[in-house]
Design a protein around this motif. Structure first.
Motif, mmCIF file in Angstrom:
data_model
loop_
_atom_site.group_PDB
_atom_site.id
_atom_site.type_symbol
_atom_site.label_atom_id
_atom_site.label_comp_id
_atom_site.label_asym_id
_atom_site.label_seq_id
_atom_site.Cartn_x
_atom_site.Cartn_y
_atom_site.Cartn_z
ATOM 1 N N VAL A 136 -41.797 -56.809 100.924
ATOM 2 C CA VAL A 136 -43.165 -55.991 102.275
ATOM 3 C C VAL A 136 -42.605 -55.606 102.876
ATOM 4 O O VAL A 136 -40.947 -55.662 103.741
ATOM 5 N N LEU A 137 -42.884 -54.337 103.518
ATOM 6 C CA LEU A 137 -41.759 -53.264 104.183
ATOM 7 C C LEU A 137 -41.496 -53.797 105.681
ATOM 8 O O LEU A 137 -43.233 -54.457 106.128
ATOM 9 N N LYS A 138 -39.993 -53.963 106.412
ATOM 10 C CA LYS A 138 -40.365 -54.133 107.599
ATOM 11 C C LYS A 138 -40.436 -52.997 108.962
ATOM 12 O O LYS A 138 -40.543 -52.944 109.694
ATOM 13 N N GLN A 139 -39.311 -52.141 108.063
ATOM 14 C CA GLN A 139 -38.763 -51.409 108.772
ATOM 15 C C GLN A 139 -37.810 -49.929 108.102
ATOM 16 O O GLN A 139 -37.515 -49.931 106.909
ATOM 17 N N PHE A 140 -38.338 -48.863 108.268
ATOM 18 C CA PHE A 140 -37.477 -47.550 107.798
ATOM 19 C C PHE A 140 -36.518 -47.225 109.221
ATOM 20 O O PHE A 140 -36.644 -46.863 109.725
ATOM 21 N N GLY A 141 -35.530 -45.982 108.239
ATOM 22 C CA GLY A 141 -34.749 -45.665 108.449
ATOM 23 C C GLY A 141 -34.002 -44.229 108.628
ATOM 24 O O GLY A 141 -33.498 -44.565 107.053
ATOM 25 N N PHE A 142 -33.627 -43.070 108.044
ATOM 26 C CA PHE A 142 -32.836 -41.682 107.725
ATOM 27 C C PHE A 142 -31.677 -41.824 108.211
ATOM 28 O O PHE A 142 -31.229 -41.923 109.930
ATOM 29 N N VAL A 143 -30.438 -41.301 108.091
ATOM 30 C CA VAL A 143 -29.155 -41.058 108.033
ATOM 31 C C VAL A 143 -29.076 -40.215 107.760
ATOM 32 O O VAL A 143 -28.625 -39.612 106.416
ATOM 33 N N LEU A 144 -28.290 -38.861 108.099
ATOM 34 C CA LEU A 144 -28.219 -37.392 107.735
ATOM 35 C C LEU A 144 -26.710 -37.385 107.586
ATOM 36 O O LEU A 144 -25.405 -38.064 107.564
ATOM 37 N N LEU A 145 -26.367 -37.420 105.972
ATOM 38 C CA LEU A 145 -25.412 -37.309 105.362
ATOM 39 C C LEU A 145 -24.567 -36.136 105.231
ATOM 40 O O LEU A 145 -23.590 -35.748 104.751
ATOM 41 N N SER A 146 -25.710 -34.727 105.489
ATOM 42 C CA SER A 146 -25.470 -33.531 104.860
ATOM 43 C C SER A 146 -26.433 -33.170 105.442
ATOM 44 O O SER A 146 -27.643 -32.700 105.321
ATOM 45 N N HIS A 147 -26.277 -31.797 105.310
ATOM 46 C CA HIS A 147 -27.481 -30.523 105.552
ATOM 47 C C HIS A 147 -28.877 -30.087 104.320
ATOM 48 O O HIS A 147 -29.659 -30.308 104.796
ATOM 49 N N ASP A 148 -28.389 -30.848 103.669
ATOM 50 C CA ASP A 148 -29.762 -31.092 102.233
ATOM 51 C C ASP A 148 -29.116 -33.052 101.713
ATOM 52 O O ASP A 148 -30.320 -33.110 101.208
ATOM 53 N N LYS A 149 -28.861 -33.657 102.385
ATOM 54 C CA LYS A 149 -28.930 -35.098 101.894
ATOM 55 C C LYS A 149 -29.397 -36.276 103.017
ATOM 56 O O LYS A 149 -28.710 -35.558 104.022
ATOM 57 N N GLY A 171 -34.547 -27.086 105.772
ATOM 58 C CA GLY A 171 -34.853 -26.699 107.820
ATOM 59 C C GLY A 171 -34.956 -27.730 108.068
ATOM 60 O O GLY A 171 -35.380 -27.801 109.187
ATOM 61 N N MET A 172 -34.761 -29.549 107.517
ATOM 62 C CA MET A 172 -35.210 -30.714 108.395
ATOM 63 C C MET A 172 -33.864 -30.543 109.399
ATOM 64 O O MET A 172 -32.803 -30.794 108.812
ATOM 65 N N GLY A 173 -33.912 -31.085 110.303
ATOM 66 C CA GLY A 173 -32.552 -31.929 111.689
ATOM 67 C C GLY A 173 -33.386 -32.958 111.947
ATOM 68 O O GLY A 173 -33.487 -33.765 111.211
ATOM 69 N N ALA A 213 -45.058 -30.851 108.352
ATOM 70 C CA ALA A 213 -45.052 -30.013 106.774
ATOM 71 C C ALA A 213 -43.519 -31.405 105.945
ATOM 72 O O ALA A 213 -43.656 -31.141 105.583
ATOM 73 N N THR A 214 -42.402 -30.651 106.918
ATOM 74 C CA THR A 214 -41.534 -31.470 106.192
ATOM 75 C C THR A 214 -40.844 -33.396 106.629
ATOM 76 O O THR A 214 -40.420 -33.120 105.397
ATOM 77 N N ALA A 215 -41.551 -33.534 107.614
ATOM 78 C CA ALA A 215 -41.179 -35.118 107.756
ATOM 79 C C ALA A 215 -42.910 -35.328 106.663
ATOM 80 O O ALA A 215 -42.169 -36.705 106.187
ATOM 81 N N ARG A 216 -43.330 -34.828 106.236
ATOM 82 C CA ARG A 216 -44.451 -35.759 105.886
ATOM 83 C C ARG A 216 -43.278 -35.261 104.219
ATOM 84 O O ARG A 216 -43.350 -35.816 103.298
ATOM 85 N N THR A 217 -43.273 -34.496 103.558
ATOM 86 C CA THR A 217 -42.486 -34.391 102.775
ATOM 87 C C THR A 217 -40.946 -35.578 102.764
ATOM 88 O O THR A 217 -41.042 -35.275 101.038
ATOM 89 N N LEU A 218 -39.955 -35.251 103.253
ATOM 90 C CA LEU A 218 -39.134 -36.676 103.190
ATOM 91 C C LEU A 218 -40.339 -38.098 103.305
ATOM 92 O O LEU A 218 -39.302 -38.382 102.866
ATOM 93 N N VAL A 219 -41.385 -37.901 104.210
ATOM 94 C CA VAL A 219 -41.942 -39.714 103.869
ATOM 95 C C VAL A 219 -42.220 -39.622 101.955
ATOM 96 O O VAL A 219 -41.535 -40.937 101.599
#
Length: 345
Positions: A136-149, A171-173, A213-219
């Motif tokens: 059951v989900l509680k929290q999410f996070g994203f850590v930038l690894l490179s320009h495309d990952k 182009g996602m920052g 649009a970019t955030a939606r794609t990432l989700v």
């Protein structure tokens, strides 16, 4: 294979006694031994003739020139399908299985305990295959690894943490990463992955997702990679391998070593068990009937575990030598499957 109905009464009696004696002792049965069994009023010569006929039909085999006969894999299949009379688990056996399944603690631990009991009662290795339980989900996070990952981090309400690498839209920052993580934590907390994906799909379809649009794609990508990976990693629990090395295995250590090697290939076993998901009855794979255990000549009894709504939520079974007490073990696997079904809800 010759149907039971085409065998004479005499042949059926001899065949049944040979198989039952072999399953009890693991030893070939000779005509002189059979002639002394009460109720079989045949001379040793008559019995030898019948056994010869059964051997020509491919149902019996003689491992050595003068060692008596034992059932072939085809003979065992004919016996299991057409002659075996099952024996239901005793109240004590039922209580042992239900008791371990009902112990408090994580579900995986209860499954392992139940599988261990099944192994002990059947004198085989116990197996259970269930889908990886969705947190059951509680929290999410994203850590930038490179320009495309980026590393997508999922925290479950049980404290579990899972990480996946996801491809980033062009182009996602960092700002969009934070926006996507905040949105997912606020919108999807308290849901399973399947429920989260359904909600996101519904909100995007209704254009209610407050994302660019970019955030939606990432989700979408984050949820997809978690769900897909989880589906591919069922939980396979194997207990009681040591029970395969008993006194009767001393003369056949090469077979036992081969079987233990095969048990190390969990993905192969998972695929075999998965093939038993269709249908309601237990499936019995005898010796060379399945390619995975053909070399060790082992048998597998597997039964799908069904939820109250009929969905298959797992498979439970045992593996051991072909000389299994099928009449006792098959109902035991059936009962264990029903117990695990209640455990998984």
């Amino acid at each position: 294979m010759t149907p039971i109905t085409e065998m004479t009464d005499r042949a059926r009696d001899v065949f049944r006694i040979v198989v039952e004696s072999y399953l009890e002792t693991g030893l070939p049965v000779g005509s002189r031994t059979l002639s002394k069994i009460s109720g079989l009023s045949l001379s040793p010569a008559s019995i030898r003739n019948v056994m010869q006929d059964l051997e020509e039909l491919g149902l019996l085999a003689a491992p050595h020139a003068s060692a008596g006969r034992m059932p072939t894999h085809s003979g065992l299949r004919l016996f299991v399908d057409g002659m075996m009379q099952s024996h239901e688990p005793s109240p004590e056996e039922r209580a042992a299985i239900e008791g371990r399944a009902g112990e408090r603690g994580p579900v995986e631990e209860a499954l392992a305990n139940t599988t261990a009991v099944l192994s002990g009662l059947s004198a085989c290795a116990g197996l259970v295959l269930v889908p990886k339980r969705e947190p059951v989900l509680k929290q999410f996070g994203f850590v930038l690894l490179s320009h495309d990952k980026a590393l997508a981090v999922l925290v479950g309400d049980d404290g579990s943490v899972e990480n996946r690498v996801v491809e980033l839209p062009p182009g996602m920052g960092p700002g969009a990463l934070e926006e996507a993580a905040n949105y997912m934590s606020a919108t999807l907390a308290g849901l399973t992955l399947a429920e989260a994906r359904a909600r996101i799909d519904r909100q995007i379809a209704q254009e209610r997702a407050e994302l660019d649009a970019t955030a939606r794609t990432l989700v979408e990508r984050g949820l997809a990679v978690w769900s897909e990976d989880g589906d591919r990693r069922p939980v396979l629990i194997v207990r009681g391998q040591a029970r395969l090395i008993d006194n009767s295995a001393a003369e056949d250590l090469d077979r036992v070593r081969q079987l233990l090697d095969e048990l190390e290939g969990k993905q192969e076993i998972a695929r075999l068990l998965d093939s038993a998901r269709e249908g309601d009855a237990a499936r019995i794979f005898i010796g060379s009937e399945n390619k995975l255990f053909a070399l060790s000549g082992s048998s597998v009894i597997a039964k799908p575990v069904r939820a109250m709504d009929g969905r298959v939520v797992g498979v439970v079974g045992v593996i051991g030598p072909t000389r299994l007490n099928y009449a006792r073990v098959v109902p035991m696997v059936d009962f264990t499957a029903a117990t695990i079904a209640r455990l998984l809800g």
